[in-house]
Every structure is written in C-alpha cells, then in structure tokens.
Design a protein around this motif. Sequence first.
Motif, PDB file in Angstrom:
ATOM      1  N   THR A 122      -3.681  -3.482   3.514  1.00  0.00           N
ATOM      2  CA  THR A 122      -4.178  -3.722   4.713  1.00  0.00           C
ATOM      3  C   THR A 122      -3.834  -2.839   5.738  1.00  0.00           C
ATOM      4  O   THR A 122      -4.348  -2.802   6.874  1.00  0.00           O
ATOM      5  CB  THR A 122      -3.665  -5.108   5.156  1.00  0.00           C
ATOM      6  OG1 THR A 122      -2.272  -5.003   5.249  1.00  0.00           O
ATOM      7  CG2 THR A 122      -4.129  -6.407   4.215  1.00  0.00           C
ATOM      8  N   SER A 123      -2.971  -1.575   5.466  1.00  0.00           N
ATOM      9  CA  SER A 123      -2.922  -0.589   6.276  1.00  0.00           C
ATOM     10  C   SER A 123      -3.745   0.666   6.169  1.00  0.00           C
ATOM     11  O   SER A 123      -3.690   1.608   6.991  1.00  0.00           O
ATOM     12  CB  SER A 123      -1.437  -0.005   6.168  1.00  0.00           C
ATOM     13  OG  SER A 123      -0.543  -0.873   6.550  1.00  0.00           O
ATOM     14  N   ALA A 124      -4.582   0.516   5.389  1.00  0.00           N
ATOM     15  CA  ALA A 124      -5.146   1.969   4.561  1.00  0.00           C
ATOM     16  C   ALA A 124      -6.690   2.035   5.561  1.00  0.00           C
ATOM     17  O   ALA A 124      -7.465   1.041   5.543  1.00  0.00           O
ATOM     18  CB  ALA A 124      -5.112   1.944   3.175  1.00  0.00           C
ATOM     19  N   TYR A 125      -6.835   3.187   6.125  1.00  0.00           N
ATOM     20  CA  TYR A 125      -8.187   3.426   6.395  1.00  0.00           C
ATOM     21  C   TYR A 125      -8.892   4.394   5.191  1.00  0.00           C
ATOM     22  O   TYR A 125      -9.769   4.057   4.806  1.00  0.00           O
ATOM     23  CB  TYR A 125      -8.136   4.172   7.707  1.00  0.00           C
ATOM     24  CG  TYR A 125      -9.477   4.903   8.290  1.00  0.00           C
ATOM     25  CD1 TYR A 125     -10.575   3.969   8.043  1.00  0.00           C
ATOM     26  CD2 TYR A 125      -9.564   6.053   8.566  1.00  0.00           C
ATOM     27  CE1 TYR A 125     -11.806   4.590   8.563  1.00  0.00           C
ATOM     28  CE2 TYR A 125     -10.891   6.672   8.910  1.00  0.00           C
ATOM     29  CZ  TYR A 125     -11.855   5.851   8.942  1.00  0.00           C
ATOM     30  OH  TYR A 125     -13.314   6.503   9.246  1.00  0.00           O
ATOM     31  N   VAL A 126      -8.004   5.451   4.870  1.00  0.00           N
ATOM     32  CA  VAL A 126      -8.296   6.279   3.828  1.00  0.00           C
ATOM     33  C   VAL A 126      -7.127   6.230   2.918  1.00  0.00           C
ATOM     34  O   VAL A 126      -6.070   6.519   3.377  1.00  0.00           O
ATOM     35  CB  VAL A 126      -8.709   7.533   4.166  1.00  0.00           C
ATOM     36  CG1 VAL A 126      -9.131   8.639   3.000  1.00  0.00           C
ATOM     37  CG2 VAL A 126      -9.931   7.545   5.191  1.00  0.00           C
ATOM     38  N   THR A 127      -7.426   6.158   1.610  1.00  0.00           N
ATOM     39  CA  THR A 127      -6.206   6.302   0.640  1.00  0.00           C
ATOM     40  C   THR A 127      -6.104   7.786   0.069  1.00  0.00           C
ATOM     41  O   THR A 127      -7.015   8.512  -0.155  1.00  0.00           O
ATOM     42  CB  THR A 127      -6.245   5.255  -0.617  1.00  0.00           C
ATOM     43  OG1 THR A 127      -7.603   5.583  -1.205  1.00  0.00           O
ATOM     44  CG2 THR A 127      -6.088   3.891   0.108  1.00  0.00           C
ATOM     45  N   PRO A 128      -4.802   7.992  -0.452  1.00  0.00           N
ATOM     46  CA  PRO A 128      -4.568   9.308  -0.953  1.00  0.00           C
ATOM     47  C   PRO A 128      -5.429   9.563  -2.307  1.00  0.00           C
ATOM     48  O   PRO A 128      -5.883   8.331  -2.874  1.00  0.00           O
ATOM     49  CB  PRO A 128      -3.266   9.407  -1.461  1.00  0.00           C
ATOM     50  CG  PRO A 128      -2.482   8.153  -0.643  1.00  0.00           C
ATOM     51  CD  PRO A 128      -3.526   7.170  -0.320  1.00  0.00           C
ATOM     52  N   GLU A 129      -5.962  10.679  -2.499  1.00  0.00           N
ATOM     53  CA  GLU A 129      -6.693  10.952  -3.853  1.00  0.00           C
ATOM     54  C   GLU A 129      -5.850  10.601  -5.096  1.00  0.00           C
ATOM     55  O   GLU A 129      -4.929  10.814  -5.112  1.00  0.00           O
ATOM     56  CB  GLU A 129      -7.171  12.492  -3.817  1.00  0.00           C
ATOM     57  CG  GLU A 129      -8.019  12.876  -2.696  1.00  0.00           C
ATOM     58  CD  GLU A 129      -9.515  12.531  -2.627  1.00  0.00           C
ATOM     59  OE1 GLU A 129      -9.935  12.729  -3.996  1.00  0.00           O
ATOM     60  OE2 GLU A 129     -10.071  11.946  -2.083  1.00  0.00           O
TER      61      GLU A 129
END
Length: 257
Positions: A250-257
Amino acid sequence: MRLSNKVALITGASSGIGKESSLLFAKEGAKIAVVDINKTEGQKVVEEIKSIKGEAIYINADVSKADDCRSMIEKTENQFGKLSVLFNNAGIMDSRDDDSQITEEDVWDLTMAINLKGVFLGCKYGIAAMRRNGGGSIINTASFVGLMGAATPQVAYTASKGGVIALTRELSVIHARENIRVNALCPGPLRTELLMKFLDTEAKKNKRLIHIPMGRFGEAKEMAQAALFLASDESSYTTGTEFVVDGGITSAYVTPE
Ligand code: NAD
C-alpha cells in the motif's frame, strides 16, 4: 506469556491465518475456541494445541448465521468462563467475483454475508460477552484491497473488506470507554489457500508479485504475529486502526525491479 489468562475465539480457524493464530495464541497462554465450518481440519487444530499442553475446543459455526454466532459465543463462555479476544477472521474469495458487469448477485450476496455480515454478527454477540468480562480486544480481518483499488477486479470481495474497515472504525469509537478495543487487520497478498486458488496460474501470481516491494507473498504466520500484538495488552492504546501488514504494497507507487 503474552496472552496469559485470556480466552480467544477465532473464526476461520481451520486454515491459514486463523489456524496459525490459534496455534500462536495458545502457545502464548490463551484458551482457544477454534471456530469454522470445516470440522475435520478444525479438530486437527484443537489436537495440535492439546499436544503442546494448551486448551482448546472446536465449535462448528457458519459466521453468516445469527444463531451460529450467538451459540459460538455462548459455548465459549460456558467452556472457559469468559471471552477476552474475538478474532473475526473467516472470509471467502469467490472465483466468480469479477467486475460489476460479470459478478452475479448471488456471488455479491454470499461474499457480503460471510465477509461483512459475519463480522457484524460476531461483534453483535461478542461485545455483549466482552461487557460481561469488563473489556476485551476485537480483531476483524479486512484486507489491503479495502484501502486501494485494483484493475484485477473482485468487486464483492473489495467492497466487503471496505465495509469491515468502516464497521471496525465505528465500533472502536462506540466502545472505547468500555475497555473494548476494535482493530482491523489488513493483510497484503498471502500464500494461503484462499489467494492461491484465486491466482491459479504462474502468470496471475506474477502479476500480483510485481506490486509487492518485498517481492514475495506474505505468510499466514506473519499475520498471526501481528494479530498477537492486537490481542495482547501490549496494544492497550491501539483501537480503530487499519493495521496494515502487507510487504509494503500500500506504500508503493513503483516497486524495485
Ligand atoms: P483460508 O481459506 O486459508 O481460511 C479461511 C477459513 O475460513 C477456512 O478454514 C474456511 O473453512 C473458513 N470459513 C469460510 N467460510 C466460513 C463461514 N461461513 N463460517 C465460518 N468459517 C468459514 O484463508 P486465509 O487466507 O487464512 O483468510 C483468512 C482471512 O484473511 C479472510 O477474511 C480473508 O479474506 C483475509 N485475507 C486474506 C488474504 C490472502 O491473501 N490470503 C489477504 C487479505 C485478507
């Protein structure tokens, strides 16, 4: 032990979060009412608790039925003398649940009856028991989907969990001065039967994993640990929360690859 002298009723306790919470709460000293509609698996949970010298009973109850909810509370009080923790956790995710154009009315009604009315009925009868006990802690299992929208549609499920969050908030305010705390547990996507049946291909699983910063599904045991905090007196000033345990989704806009 963190739950000494507590009596906990846990619904949906034959599997997943409810099962792991039953085992963990028992290890921490609580007496457990294991409530479910799956008697075979529920009785196994009771046996496992007894094997570690804990105390537990199995109660068969469908949480969407008022009579069953009234009697699960009654049986718990009769057996253990009180109710201190109520974990309204039973829930379903119907594979026919989709967008508003596809989801049929019967799927909507069934999902609401178990996931939302089930929580209301648990609280209706459980709060009366907690008043007799002089207080208690209620944990209602919602979901991160009650907080965010998704293009992978499950409209009935999502609406039911949003309802659980709103109901929890209101109950927490109403009963705050009676020493009754009410919190919603909002799990992220978990590697339990419920979700794995819904995400039944690798492609569907991967589509969900992309959005989780930690890059993995959560475990039922990790939800049990969070529920333990809410059940125990360690959370004595915590009420009305959306207790999010979700690997960061719920905090993510973009997640790490
Ligand atoms: P699960 O399927 O492993 O366990 C659910 C249990 O509820 C089962 O034992 C089932 O028999 C029982 N149940 C179903 N209908 C019932 C009824 N009418 N009355 C009594 N018991 C009933 O699922 P889980 O993943 O442990 O889910 C527990 C809760 O967590 C649910 O409310 C679910 O919506 C919620 N949740 C799950 C996830 C996830 O990814 N698995 C994420 C967020 C929230």
